[in-house]
Design a protein around this motif. Sequence first.
Motif, PDB file in Angstrom:
ATOM      1  N   GLY A 164       0.819  -1.199   0.000  1.00 44.55           N
ATOM      2  CA  GLY A 164       0.000   0.000   0.000  1.00 44.55           C
ATOM      3  C   GLY A 164       0.855   1.253   0.000  1.00 44.55           C
ATOM      4  O   GLY A 164       2.053   1.236   0.301  1.00 44.55           O
ATOM      5  N   PHE A 165       0.227   2.368  -0.303  1.00 41.61           N
ATOM      6  CA  PHE A 165       0.926   3.649  -0.400  1.00 41.61           C
ATOM      7  C   PHE A 165       1.477   4.083   0.952  1.00 41.61           C
ATOM      8  O   PHE A 165       2.634   4.505   1.061  1.00 41.61           O
ATOM      9  CB  PHE A 165      -0.045   4.706  -0.939  1.00 41.61           C
ATOM     10  CG  PHE A 165       0.545   6.082  -1.096  1.00 41.61           C
ATOM     11  CD1 PHE A 165       1.264   6.411  -2.229  1.00 41.61           C
ATOM     12  CD2 PHE A 165       0.371   7.042  -0.111  1.00 41.61           C
ATOM     13  CE1 PHE A 165       1.804   7.686  -2.384  1.00 41.61           C
ATOM     14  CE2 PHE A 165       0.910   8.312  -0.253  1.00 41.61           C
ATOM     15  CZ  PHE A 165       1.632   8.641  -1.391  1.00 41.61           C
ATOM     16  N   ALA A 166       0.680   3.973   1.993  1.00 38.92           N
ATOM     17  CA  ALA A 166       1.092   4.464   3.310  1.00 38.92           C
ATOM     18  C   ALA A 166       2.292   3.692   3.841  1.00 38.92           C
ATOM     19  O   ALA A 166       3.311   4.276   4.237  1.00 38.92           O
ATOM     20  CB  ALA A 166      -0.083   4.382   4.289  1.00 38.92           C
TER      21      ALA A 166
ATOM     22  N   ASN B 226       4.325  10.919  -6.427  1.00 40.31           N
ATOM     23  CA  ASN B 226       3.691   9.799  -7.118  1.00 40.31           C
ATOM     24  C   ASN B 226       4.395   9.530  -8.439  1.00 40.31           C
ATOM     25  O   ASN B 226       4.896  10.462  -9.081  1.00 40.31           O
ATOM     26  CB  ASN B 226       2.217  10.112  -7.400  1.00 40.31           C
ATOM     27  CG  ASN B 226       1.325   9.861  -6.214  1.00 40.31           C
ATOM     28  OD1 ASN B 226       1.789   9.598  -5.113  1.00 40.31           O
ATOM     29  ND2 ASN B 226       0.022   9.965  -6.420  1.00 40.31           N
TER      30      ASN B 226
ATOM     31  N   CYS C 287      -4.290   3.186   1.098  1.00 36.24           N
ATOM     32  CA  CYS C 287      -4.083   4.353   0.236  1.00 36.24           C
ATOM     33  C   CYS C 287      -5.360   5.178   0.221  1.00 36.24           C
ATOM     34  O   CYS C 287      -6.448   4.657   0.492  1.00 36.24           O
ATOM     35  CB  CYS C 287      -3.684   3.954  -1.186  1.00 36.24           C
ATOM     36  SG  CYS C 287      -4.946   3.064  -2.097  1.00 36.24           S
ATOM     37  N   TYR C 288      -5.204   6.458  -0.047  1.00 32.16           N
ATOM     38  CA  TYR C 288      -6.248   7.479  -0.037  1.00 32.16           C
ATOM     39  C   TYR C 288      -6.522   8.000   1.372  1.00 32.16           C
ATOM     40  O   TYR C 288      -6.722   7.224   2.310  1.00 32.16           O
ATOM     41  CB  TYR C 288      -7.552   7.008  -0.692  1.00 32.16           C
ATOM     42  CG  TYR C 288      -7.414   6.703  -2.165  1.00 32.16           C
ATOM     43  CD1 TYR C 288      -6.965   7.675  -3.049  1.00 32.16           C
ATOM     44  CD2 TYR C 288      -7.701   5.448  -2.668  1.00 32.16           C
ATOM     45  CE1 TYR C 288      -6.811   7.392  -4.391  1.00 32.16           C
ATOM     46  CE2 TYR C 288      -7.555   5.161  -4.014  1.00 32.16           C
ATOM     47  CZ  TYR C 288      -7.107   6.139  -4.871  1.00 32.16           C
ATOM     48  OH  TYR C 288      -6.946   5.852  -6.192  1.00 32.16           O
TER      49      TYR C 288
ATOM     50  N   GLU D 188      -4.659   9.173   3.519  1.00 27.09           N
ATOM     51  CA  GLU D 188      -3.598   9.091   4.526  1.00 27.09           C
ATOM     52  C   GLU D 188      -2.842  10.410   4.625  1.00 27.09           C
ATOM     53  O   GLU D 188      -2.331  10.752   5.686  1.00 27.09           O
ATOM     54  CB  GLU D 188      -2.630   7.940   4.238  1.00 27.09           C
ATOM     55  CG  GLU D 188      -1.758   8.100   3.018  1.00 27.09           C
ATOM     56  CD  GLU D 188      -2.519   7.973   1.725  1.00 27.09           C
ATOM     57  OE1 GLU D 188      -2.467   8.911   0.904  1.00 27.09           O
ATOM     58  OE2 GLU D 188      -3.187   6.930   1.532  1.00 27.09           O
TER      59      GLU D 188
ATOM     60  N   HIS E  65     -11.903   2.493  -1.015  1.00 22.69           N
ATOM     61  CA  HIS E  65     -10.876   3.001  -0.108  1.00 22.69           C
ATOM     62  C   HIS E  65     -11.068   4.489   0.189  1.00 22.69           C
ATOM     63  O   HIS E  65     -10.856   4.939   1.323  1.00 22.69           O
ATOM     64  CB  HIS E  65      -9.485   2.741  -0.688  1.00 22.69           C
ATOM     65  CG  HIS E  65      -9.072   1.310  -0.614  1.00 22.69           C
ATOM     66  ND1 HIS E  65      -9.397   0.394  -1.592  1.00 22.69           N
ATOM     67  CD2 HIS E  65      -8.380   0.622   0.331  1.00 22.69           C
ATOM     68  CE1 HIS E  65      -8.919  -0.781  -1.259  1.00 22.69           C
ATOM     69  NE2 HIS E  65      -8.301  -0.684  -0.101  1.00 22.69           N
TER      70      HIS E  65
END
Length: 348
Positions: A79-81, A100, A197-198, A200, A241
């Motif tokens: 995940g992004f976080a 990104n 993600c999203y 955060e 999400h």
Amino acid sequence: MSESTPSAALPATVIIVNFNSGARLARCLDCLDRQTVADFEVVVVDNASADASLAEAGLAPEAAGRRNVRLIEAGRNAGFAAANNMAAETARGELLAFLNPDAYPEPGWLAELLKAAERYPGADAFGSRQLDAADPARLDGEGDVCSVFGIAYRGGFGHAAKSAPANGECFAPCAAAALVRRRVFLDLGGFDERFFCYSEDVDFGFRLRNAGGRAVQVNSAVVLHEGSGLTGRHSEFTVYHGQRNRIWMFYKNMPAGLYWATAPLRLTADLALFLKAAAAGKGGAYLRAMHAGYGGLGAFREDRRKIAALRRKSGAAIAAALCWSPLKLLRREADLRPLDDPSAANER
């Protein structure tokens, strides 16, 4: 980019999280090669990509490689976080620049952010001016806005990109292209990995504000951003999400009195968003998000207590930082506040 030894500190570390980014990653790294400053490192965290993005960018094991780009292989889609947190732990930079792979910085992007960090020592986070990569005459965002209706959005999204306004205080910088002081990022626990993600980045910005910090939108730091170029702006993944996480983010961070007093506004927005999602054929994903969001609030009770215990901002100050205008929300207008004393020390 700098060739200093691995143990040496640097002004900045640029962190890119890659997951099946295709040719976007190579384009992003090419843009970093053209930055007007050189004393920084780049860390790419790969979330077990199955495409050829690493090879196209020259980062795959069989490739010749890129100088001064360090690859971290997460071994899974973390995940992004979580991926950003991994890189932040080992970063050599005193400042962390989150970027990104579908955000393409102009040559002066990092230099402008670094100048802002020096100019505004009382701020800990800095946002970029994001232009639509497909139509640079339109904005992709000028600082994240947090609406009292329980919705956070990129300010100015879709609006004409006229001359850049003066720098201002934003609620939170969009992590598609943002700079944060590493010490503060780690002290506040980084991005919440439960979000995956999203939202955060807005959650981090909210925690920073609760702790007495501030965020500055730097409109001379420009990137071209595709915006959900990897996940799809209207995909079921994005709907699920995005809607789940905004529920968690508000419950986790809002002062109790303000949270309950504004509950009717959020519930009204919940219904309106469900009707919009259903009309787009994403009603099922939205309902799953509502169930996971409200059903998962218990996991954030301890976070609420900790944030409340450390809060340095009054409920009135938090309320004043939120956007209360339904018209601004519907129009996705930017909400930058004047920097009355940009060099003041943080209240923390």
